[in-house]
Design a protein around this motif. Sequence first.
Motif, PDB file in Angstrom:
ATOM      1  N   GLY A 143     -44.377 -47.393  32.407  1.00  0.00           N
ATOM      2  CA  GLY A 143     -43.050 -47.064  31.900  1.00  0.00           C
ATOM      3  C   GLY A 143     -42.548 -45.718  32.382  1.00  0.00           C
ATOM      4  O   GLY A 143     -42.963 -45.225  33.438  1.00  0.00           O
ATOM      5  N   SER A 144     -41.659 -45.115  31.621  1.00  0.00           N
ATOM      6  CA  SER A 144     -41.002 -43.864  31.996  1.00  0.00           C
ATOM      7  C   SER A 144     -42.009 -42.760  32.295  1.00  0.00           C
ATOM      8  O   SER A 144     -42.818 -42.386  31.438  1.00  0.00           O
ATOM      9  N   LEU A 147     -41.338 -39.613  30.057  1.00  0.00           N
ATOM     10  CA  LEU A 147     -41.879 -39.713  28.699  1.00  0.00           C
ATOM     11  C   LEU A 147     -43.394 -39.549  28.693  1.00  0.00           C
ATOM     12  O   LEU A 147     -43.962 -38.983  27.748  1.00  0.00           O
TER      13      LEU A 147
END
Length: 208
Positions: A143-144, A147
């Motif tokens: 994912g990100s 983050l």
Amino acid sequence: MLSFQTALTFFGISLVLGLSPGPDNVFVLMQSATQGRKAGMLVVLGLCTGLVVHTVAIAFGLAAIFAASALAFLVLKVLGAAYLAYLAWGAFWAPVSAETNINANTLRPRQLYLRGVIMNLTNPKVVFFFLAFLPQFVSAERGSVGLQFIALGAIFIAATIITFGSISYFAATAGQKLRGSATAQRWMNRAAAFVFAGLALKLALSQR
């Protein structure tokens, strides 16, 4: 997001790194020994605030831009070394008190906190450390990336609070009796001055 195993591994490594001799934990040790446990923890919180800034910078790619600039590195290095030299001068000439557990050079909470912030933000080596260390635990497949960097930064800060907090506690305990003697206070201040001067010299001579 980060897997539990990755987060746990990163946390364990961060704890070990926090206990390894370095400018920040030596700084915490000396402040705690000369000023007390509360002072040491305020410095720790200041250092961690600086780590929040570094975490945000790397998450948004700003740290990489900074690392590419030789001028930015030089400016921060000079500022950091000058600040440490200033602390060395202040510690060397710090007044002392003969009253039990009172150091006449006791600083206000805000001053101690800002010492930690400035100490961290003016050390360009922290940027390079984060750039080299954090990406090893990041994967685009999870994912990100931004983050993930923020999550790693938060874990690193938690580990720092634990390790540096422990250093502060034991250093303050060891220095408590010494702070009751004006002569011991004077020698502790002189020792702190030499430590700060050494850190200033090391930072001034550091290379990218």
